[in-house]
Design a protein around this motif. Structure first.
Motif, PDB file in Angstrom:
ATOM      1  N   VAL A   4     -11.169  54.580  18.781  1.00  0.00           N
ATOM      2  CA  VAL A   4     -11.848  53.324  17.904  1.00  0.00           C
ATOM      3  C   VAL A   4     -11.731  54.098  16.505  1.00  0.00           C
ATOM      4  N   GLY A   5     -11.340  54.743  16.095  1.00  0.00           N
ATOM      5  CA  GLY A   5     -11.108  55.393  15.000  1.00  0.00           C
ATOM      6  C   GLY A   5      -9.847  55.187  14.056  1.00  0.00           C
ATOM      7  N   TYR A   6      -9.169  55.651  15.423  1.00  0.00           N
ATOM      8  CA  TYR A   6      -7.513  56.745  14.819  1.00  0.00           C
ATOM      9  C   TYR A   6      -6.750  54.717  14.499  1.00  0.00           C
ATOM     10  N   LEU A   7      -7.934  53.458  15.574  1.00  0.00           N
ATOM     11  CA  LEU A   7      -6.885  52.654  16.048  1.00  0.00           C
ATOM     12  C   LEU A   7      -7.357  51.964  14.364  1.00  0.00           C
ATOM     13  N   LYS A   8      -8.341  51.701  13.871  1.00  0.00           N
ATOM     14  CA  LYS A   8      -9.042  51.340  12.858  1.00  0.00           C
ATOM     15  C   LYS A   8      -8.282  52.058  12.299  1.00  0.00           C
ATOM     16  N   THR A   9      -8.318  53.265  11.549  1.00  0.00           N
ATOM     17  CA  THR A   9      -7.243  53.540  10.477  1.00  0.00           C
ATOM     18  C   THR A   9      -5.978  53.691  10.362  1.00  0.00           C
ATOM     19  N   THR A  10      -5.141  53.553  11.802  1.00  0.00           N
ATOM     20  CA  THR A  10      -4.121  53.207  11.828  1.00  0.00           C
ATOM     21  C   THR A  10      -3.604  52.109  11.461  1.00  0.00           C
ATOM     22  N   GLN A  11      -4.900  50.382  11.448  1.00  0.00           N
ATOM     23  CA  GLN A  11      -4.123  48.747  11.411  1.00  0.00           C
ATOM     24  C   GLN A  11      -4.443  49.078  10.082  1.00  0.00           C
ATOM     25  N   LEU A  12      -5.672  50.075   9.440  1.00  0.00           N
ATOM     26  CA  LEU A  12      -5.421  49.887   7.374  1.00  0.00           C
ATOM     27  C   LEU A  12      -4.425  50.388   6.186  1.00  0.00           C
ATOM     28  N   VAL A  14      -1.253  51.034   7.862  1.00  0.00           N
ATOM     29  CA  VAL A  14       0.464  50.394   8.032  1.00  0.00           C
ATOM     30  C   VAL A  14      -0.193  48.790   8.035  1.00  0.00           C
ATOM     31  N   GLY A  15      -1.575  47.892   7.603  1.00  0.00           N
ATOM     32  CA  GLY A  15      -1.102  46.763   7.098  1.00  0.00           C
ATOM     33  C   GLY A  15      -1.378  46.758   5.775  1.00  0.00           C
ATOM     34  N   GLY A  16      -1.673  48.143   5.195  1.00  0.00           N
ATOM     35  CA  GLY A  16      -1.659  48.200   3.753  1.00  0.00           C
ATOM     36  C   GLY A  16      -0.280  48.502   3.228  1.00  0.00           C
ATOM     37  N   GLN A  17       0.348  48.979   4.129  1.00  0.00           N
ATOM     38  CA  GLN A  17       1.956  49.428   3.219  1.00  0.00           C
ATOM     39  C   GLN A  17       3.073  48.240   3.955  1.00  0.00           C
ATOM     40  N   LEU A  18       2.004  47.327   4.454  1.00  0.00           N
ATOM     41  CA  LEU A  18       3.299  46.242   4.763  1.00  0.00           C
ATOM     42  C   LEU A  18       2.611  45.027   4.405  1.00  0.00           C
ATOM     43  N   GLY A  19       2.325  45.261   3.435  1.00  0.00           N
ATOM     44  CA  GLY A  19       1.150  44.252   2.679  1.00  0.00           C
ATOM     45  C   GLY A  19       2.172  44.414   1.167  1.00  0.00           C
ATOM     46  N   ALA A  20       1.981  45.611   1.149  1.00  0.00           N
ATOM     47  CA  ALA A  20       2.203  46.316  -0.338  1.00  0.00           C
ATOM     48  C   ALA A  20       3.753  45.480  -0.620  1.00  0.00           C
ATOM     49  N   LEU A  21       4.769  45.054   0.786  1.00  0.00           N
ATOM     50  CA  LEU A  21       5.929  45.170   0.867  1.00  0.00           C
ATOM     51  C   LEU A  21       5.899  43.569   0.112  1.00  0.00           C
ATOM     52  N   PHE A  22       5.214  43.159   1.344  1.00  0.00           N
ATOM     53  CA  PHE A  22       5.125  41.337   0.875  1.00  0.00           C
ATOM     54  C   PHE A  22       4.721  41.098  -0.644  1.00  0.00           C
ATOM     55  N   LYS A  23       4.080  41.517  -0.727  1.00  0.00           N
ATOM     56  CA  LYS A  23       3.091  41.502  -2.132  1.00  0.00           C
ATOM     57  C   LYS A  23       4.560  42.294  -3.363  1.00  0.00           C
ATOM     58  N   GLU A  24       5.347  42.614  -3.236  1.00  0.00           N
ATOM     59  CA  GLU A  24       6.853  42.879  -4.128  1.00  0.00           C
ATOM     60  C   GLU A  24       7.458  41.728  -4.196  1.00  0.00           C
ATOM     61  N   HIS A  25       7.737  40.927  -3.611  1.00  0.00           N
ATOM     62  CA  HIS A  25       8.698  39.576  -2.924  1.00  0.00           C
ATOM     63  C   HIS A  25       7.694  38.721  -2.796  1.00  0.00           C
ATOM     64  N   GLY A  26       5.831  38.561  -3.580  1.00  0.00           N
ATOM     65  CA  GLY A  26       5.280  37.765  -3.979  1.00  0.00           C
ATOM     66  C   GLY A  26       4.757  36.932  -2.829  1.00  0.00           C
ATOM     67  N   LEU A  27       4.491  37.655  -1.622  1.00  0.00           N
ATOM     68  CA  LEU A  27       4.095  36.957  -0.209  1.00  0.00           C
ATOM     69  C   LEU A  27       2.807  37.712  -0.008  1.00  0.00           C
ATOM     70  N   GLN A  28       2.245  37.000   0.415  1.00  0.00           N
ATOM     71  CA  GLN A  28       0.796  37.965   1.545  1.00  0.00           C
ATOM     72  C   GLN A  28       1.527  37.588   2.507  1.00  0.00           C
ATOM     73  N   ALA A  29       0.950  38.943   3.797  1.00  0.00           N
ATOM     74  CA  ALA A  29       1.925  38.996   4.800  1.00  0.00           C
ATOM     75  C   ALA A  29       1.626  37.641   5.704  1.00  0.00           C
ATOM     76  N   GLY A  30       0.192  36.810   5.760  1.00  0.00           N
ATOM     77  CA  GLY A  30       0.639  35.305   6.617  1.00  0.00           C
ATOM     78  C   GLY A  30       1.379  34.668   6.354  1.00  0.00           C
ATOM     79  N   GLU A  31       2.146  34.421   5.046  1.00  0.00           N
ATOM     80  CA  GLU A  31       3.295  34.116   3.934  1.00  0.00           C
ATOM     81  C   GLU A  31       4.783  34.400   5.344  1.00  0.00           C
TER      82      GLU A  31
END
Length: 140
Positions: A4-12, A14-31
């Motif tokens: 569960v610890g690995y899952l939580k850390t991985t989610q944080l 991966v979510g941060g890396q995906l979110g950074a790309l979206f943010k570069e293009h003016g979006l949030q992940a949900g958008e």
């Protein structure tokens, strides 16, 4: 606890890396998810709000907030539904279509980079195991 610890850390991470790309293009992940869902719908790249929030598994209130932001950015429009006078359709604008078409290959590259520590067979095994875990959680 370790799994569960690995899952939580991985989610944080991966979510941060995906979110950074979206943010570069003016979006949030949900958008991004909304734009990608409309793109996957095919021409004319339009869906009703109910279909959208069902596809994205979020509340109608959460969907309204996303749509408001995307509309303000000129990436979607809400238009009357020609098949239902009381309803609307959410449609990609030309600007929204151009953005999502530019962003999807970058997103796929980013996901491949995030998974590059695993070879193809390991990725398939992980996918199967996570799917099995999610199925078990849905049943419980």
């Amino acid at each position: 606890m370790e799994v569960v610890g690995y899952l939580k850390t991985t989610q944080l991470i991966v979510g941060g890396q995906l979110g950074a790309l979206f943010k570069e293009h003016g979006l949030q992940a949900g958008e991004f998810d909304v734009l990608a869902t409309l793109r996957r719908a095919g021409e004319p790249y339009a869906l009703g709000p109910t279909k959208l929030f069902e596809a994205l598994m979020i509340s109608s209130g959460g969907m309204t907030n996303r749509l408001d932001r995307l509309e303000k950015a000129g990436l979607i429009v809400r238009v009357p539904n020609p098949e239902d006078r009381r309803g609307i359709l959410v449609s990609l604008t030309e600007k929204g279509l151009e953005l999502i078409d530019r962003l999807i290959p970058l997103h796929v590259e980013n996901e491949a980079r995030l998974l590059s520590a695993l070879d193809r067979e390991e990725q398939e095994t992980l996918n199967a195991l996570l799917g099995k875990l999610l199925d078990g959680l849905d049943e419980g």
